[in-house]
Design a protein around this motif. Sequence first.
Motif, PDB file in Angstrom:
ATOM      1  N   SER A 141      41.899  46.402  42.411  1.00 26.91           N
ATOM      2  CA  SER A 141      43.030  46.208  43.310  1.00 26.91           C
ATOM      3  C   SER A 141      42.559  46.308  44.750  1.00 26.91           C
ATOM      4  O   SER A 141      41.379  46.560  45.021  1.00 26.91           O
ATOM      5  N   ARG A 184      42.535  48.154  36.412  1.00 30.05           N
ATOM      6  CA  ARG A 184      42.421  46.845  37.060  1.00 30.05           C
ATOM      7  C   ARG A 184      41.905  47.011  38.483  1.00 30.05           C
ATOM      8  O   ARG A 184      42.253  47.973  39.172  1.00 30.05           O
ATOM      9  N   GLU A 207      42.413  50.822  39.661  1.00 32.29           N
ATOM     10  CA  GLU A 207      43.685  51.517  39.478  1.00 32.29           C
ATOM     11  C   GLU A 207      44.117  51.474  38.021  1.00 32.29           C
ATOM     12  O   GLU A 207      43.789  50.542  37.291  1.00 32.29           O
TER      13      GLU A 207
END
Length: 331
Positions: A80, A78, A219
Motif C-alpha cells: 500500500s 497487501r 498492510e
Amino acid sequence: MRHVGRSALLVSGALFLLLPLSSAHATQPPPPYAAAPPSAVVPPPGATDSYWTADRMRAAKAVRADPERASSAAAPSRPSSGLPLVGTFFWSDAKGAGHFCGGTVVNSPGGNLVMSAGHCFDGKTARPNLAFVPGYDDGKKPYGSFAVKPDGIFIDQRYLTRGRDAAAGLDFNFLRLEPRDGKNVQDAVGGADLLTDAGYEHDPVRLVGYPANQSHPLECTDRTERFDSSSPGIPGSFLRIECDAYSGGSSGGPFLVKRVSGWGIVGVIGGWKTGGDTDDVSYSPYFGADVRALYERAAGGREQVTSRDVLNTAGTWRHAGTLAAEILGRR
C-alpha cells in the motif's frame, strides 16, 4: 527476529517495580526508565534529508534478531501507500551501511514523539544519521526526514539489563524528534493516541510494516488475541495477530485501531521472540502501566517515576475517560 531494520536500517505487578527504595537502603538501583546513549551529534537542519537519498534508503537493511521465519496460513497482506504517521527510522553503522526499523508518531504535548520496538534501539552502539521518515514509500520522503534529538531515545532500563527474551514484555521505546522547517512531526503528519490497559482482543486491527523484501509498506487487517508464553525464558502475555508475509524489517510496525477521530496504537511488532518466529504471525508486548510511565517520561515528565506518578498523571486519566466514553458509546 526478522522484524527490525535494512543494514545500508491490573497494574499491580508492574507498579511494584516502579516503587522507590526506602531510605534504609544504602544504594539506589538504576532508574527503570532511562534515555539510551545519544545516537550521535545531531546534524544541522536538513542534513538528514540530503544524506538519506532514495538509493541509500532502498539499500538499507532490516534489523534482524532471529533467523528468517517459516510461513503459515494467515490473513492476506497487501502492498500500500501506507499512512503519513507511520514510517521508518534510518541510521548508518560504523562502516556506513544503512539500517532501518519501523515507527509511529504518537500524540503528545510536544508533538515530537515516535514509538518503536525496544530491540530496534538497544543502546549498545551509536547510530549516526539517525532520522525518522514518516510515510516512507519506495525511496520517497513525502514529508522529509526528522532527526532524533540528542539523548532522545527512551527505553526501559530493565529491557537493556535483562535482555530481549527475559524482558520481552518491555520491548518498546519512544524517540524525541527535532522539528523540521520549524514544524514538529505531529503537526506535519498527525499522530495516533497511545492506548494502554485496553485489553488484548481488538477487532479490527490494522497492521503496518516495512518488510525488507517489499518496496512498499505492507498492510493487513485482522483481529488480535491474547498469547500467554509457556517458555520460562520468555515470560509474559502478548498480543498476537495472524497476517501473512511480515518478514524481516517489520519490527516496530504498529497495531492500529480506529478511533472516533483518527487512530489509536495498541501494540508494536516486537515482544515474544521480538515479534514472532513465522512470517505470518506477529506479536506485541502488552501496553500497560510500564508503557504509560515511559511515555510520560519521554513526553517530558520527571526523572523519577513512581507508582503514584503512574496513577495520578493527567494524561492517564484523560485517556481512561476518553476510552471509557468510546466503549460506552458503542453499546
